[in-house]
Design an enzyme around this catalytic site. Structure first.
Site, PDB file in Angstrom:
ATOM      1  N   SER A 144       0.821  -1.204   0.000  1.00 32.25           N
ATOM      2  CA  SER A 144       0.000   0.000   0.000  1.00 32.25           C
ATOM      3  C   SER A 144       0.859   1.259   0.000  1.00 32.25           C
ATOM      4  CB  SER A 144      -0.904   0.005   1.234  1.00 32.25           C
ATOM      5  OG  SER A 144      -1.572   1.241   1.377  1.00 32.25           O
ATOM      6  N   TYR A 192      -2.029   5.669  -4.766  1.00 34.09           N
ATOM      7  CA  TYR A 192      -2.970   6.782  -4.776  1.00 34.09           C
ATOM      8  C   TYR A 192      -2.268   7.945  -5.469  1.00 34.09           C
ATOM      9  CZ  TYR A 192      -5.811   4.359  -1.270  1.00 34.09           C
ATOM     10  OH  TYR A 192      -6.599   3.452  -0.600  1.00 34.09           O
ATOM     11  N   THR A 197      -5.253   2.748  -7.793  1.00 40.15           N
ATOM     12  CA  THR A 197      -6.591   2.652  -7.215  1.00 40.15           C
ATOM     13  C   THR A 197      -7.467   3.727  -7.838  1.00 40.15           C
ATOM     14  OG1 THR A 197      -5.845   1.659  -5.147  1.00 40.15           O
ATOM     15  CG2 THR A 197      -7.924   2.851  -5.083  1.00 40.15           C
ATOM     16  N   LYS A 204      -7.146  -0.795 -10.264  1.00 43.72           N
ATOM     17  CA  LYS A 204      -7.861  -1.500  -9.191  1.00 43.72           C
ATOM     18  C   LYS A 204      -9.083  -0.676  -8.780  1.00 43.72           C
ATOM     19  CE  LYS A 204      -7.283  -2.906  -4.338  1.00 43.72           C
ATOM     20  NZ  LYS A 204      -8.201  -1.898  -3.758  1.00 43.72           N
ATOM     21  N   HIS A 230     -13.018  -2.118  -3.063  1.00 42.37           N
ATOM     22  CA  HIS A 230     -12.239  -1.619  -1.928  1.00 42.37           C
ATOM     23  C   HIS A 230     -12.661  -2.311  -0.629  1.00 42.37           C
ATOM     24  CE1 HIS A 230      -9.361   1.900  -1.473  1.00 42.37           C
ATOM     25  NE2 HIS A 230      -9.444   1.439  -0.239  1.00 42.37           N
TER      26      HIS A 230
END
Length: 366
Positions: free
Chosen positions: A105, A128, A154, A229, A253
């Site tokens: 992440s 992100y 994402t 994603k 998510h």
């Protein structure tokens, strides 16, 4: 002896503070989507195969040129150190020992470079995108330099969803845990803002108006393939392909964004049909048994990712616990393949699914 992922979840809940458990376990709104992800698998039956003619199935699969020991990887989840001090490095060791990939992440509690030093299987970095483009550019370049094999963009999070458990708890990340990939170069006050309230930080820091052109920029900055994603429709899958993605991850998510969104298993066939073999289609959400992996493969997935269960394993026994959770899923996967007569992952298709039994209303019982 712990024999199922449900049991690991029960044990993890005993180990973790209530607010941390809720942060990991909770979803958005009334948590309808969170529940639907798991419930979807209970609507599907598998067809056993008599006398399949082989012993141990081969669970290996190739994804984006990499060879995985099973069609299974670790989904990106923030702050592994919330579950255990081993953190993402422990997860990397556990996954690597089994030949499984890890998606790290952006909000990892250990730096992407530190995790890479512990990894022995493929690593991808979840991305992100930030209002400050230099932050995003730096992350992409660092991932390439550290040996990551892909970026995972994402696409469903212009800001974090309304997660009622966290709001009720006033959840804040403990001060000793920081988003290690982001704190460098930030002023002390900004560091505190990032770490303390993930939802509030997302409203001010995430880029709110991204379009698909970001895919090309990420590829330019990193030289790495980019997966999208958070795709839940055929239309978005086609747009992602037009933008040049190398893969798609069907994801809601973990039920943490739009409450009321469909379960990922429900929309997987639509996305697979839209992609039509042009790239791998992975999925996450609700996978809690090895048989769930077989169901996802039958619906057209290339592989699945799991998130919360790995943190449950970490909470119970650190690196060893994460390894045990992934090992359990792999064993259940192999057993299900054997019992359905599928010697290889490629042999799993829609014919492995059985129609649900009708009510035998007219059956005369003695």
């Amino acid at each position: 002896m712990t024999l199922s992922l449900d049991e690991y979840a029960t044990l993890a809940r005993r180990e973790l503070p209530e607010d941390v458990w809720d942060f990991i376990a909770g979803g958005a709104g009334r948590e309808r989507t969170l529940a639907a992800n798991e419930a979807a698998y209970d609507t599907v039956c598998l067809r056993p195969k008599a006398l399949p003619g082989f012993t141990e199935p081969d669970t290996h699969v190739r994804v984006l040129g990499g060879r995985w020991a099973a069609p299974l990887g670790v989904a990106p989840v923030a702050y592994h150190e919330l579950a255990h001090r081993d953190g993402e490095s422990g997860t990397a060791r556990a996954a690597g020992a089994l030949g499984l990939p890890l998606v790290v992440s952006t909000f990892a509690s250990q730096s992407l470079e530190r995790v890479a030093r512990e990894a022995s299987a493929p690593l991808w970095l979840q991305m992100y995108c930030f209002r400050d483009e230099e932050v995003t550019r730096s992350l992409a370049g660092r991932a390439a330099a550290a040996g990551y094999e892909a970026l995972v963009l994402t696409v469903d999070t212009p800001f974090m969803g309304r997660r009622l458990r966290d709001l009720r708890n006033g959840f804040q990340v403990p001060p000793h845990i920081v988003p290690a990939n982001l704190v460098e170069g930030l002023a002390e006050g900004a560091r505190a803002d990032v770490a303390a309230s993930p939802a509030a930080h997302s409203r001010t820091a995430f880029h709110p108006a991204l379009d698909w052109s970001v895919v090309a920029r990420l590829r330019e900055w990193s030289g790495l393939p980019v997966l999208a994603k958070g795709v839940l429709s055929g239309d978005d899958a086609r747009a992602a392909l037009d933008a040049g993605v190398a893969g798609i991850i069907v994801s809601n998510h973990g039920g943490r964004q739009l409450d009321g969104a469909p379960a990922t298993l429900e929309v997987l066939p639509e996305v697979v049909a839209a992609v039509a073999g042009r790239c791998p289609v992975l999925m996450d959400g609700g996978v809690r048994r090895g048989s769930d992996i077989v169901v996802a493969l039958a619906f057209g997935a290339t592989a699945v990712l799991v998130g919360r269960p790995v943190l449950h394993g970490l909470a119970v026994d650190g690196t060893a616990g994460a390894h045990a959770v992934l090992s359990l899923l792999m064993r259940e996967l192999a057993d299900t393949m054997a019992l359905t007569g599928r010697a290889t992952v490629d042999a799993v298709d829609v014919s492995v699914l059985a129609p649900r039994a009708m009510h035998l209303r007219h059956l005369e019982l003695p």
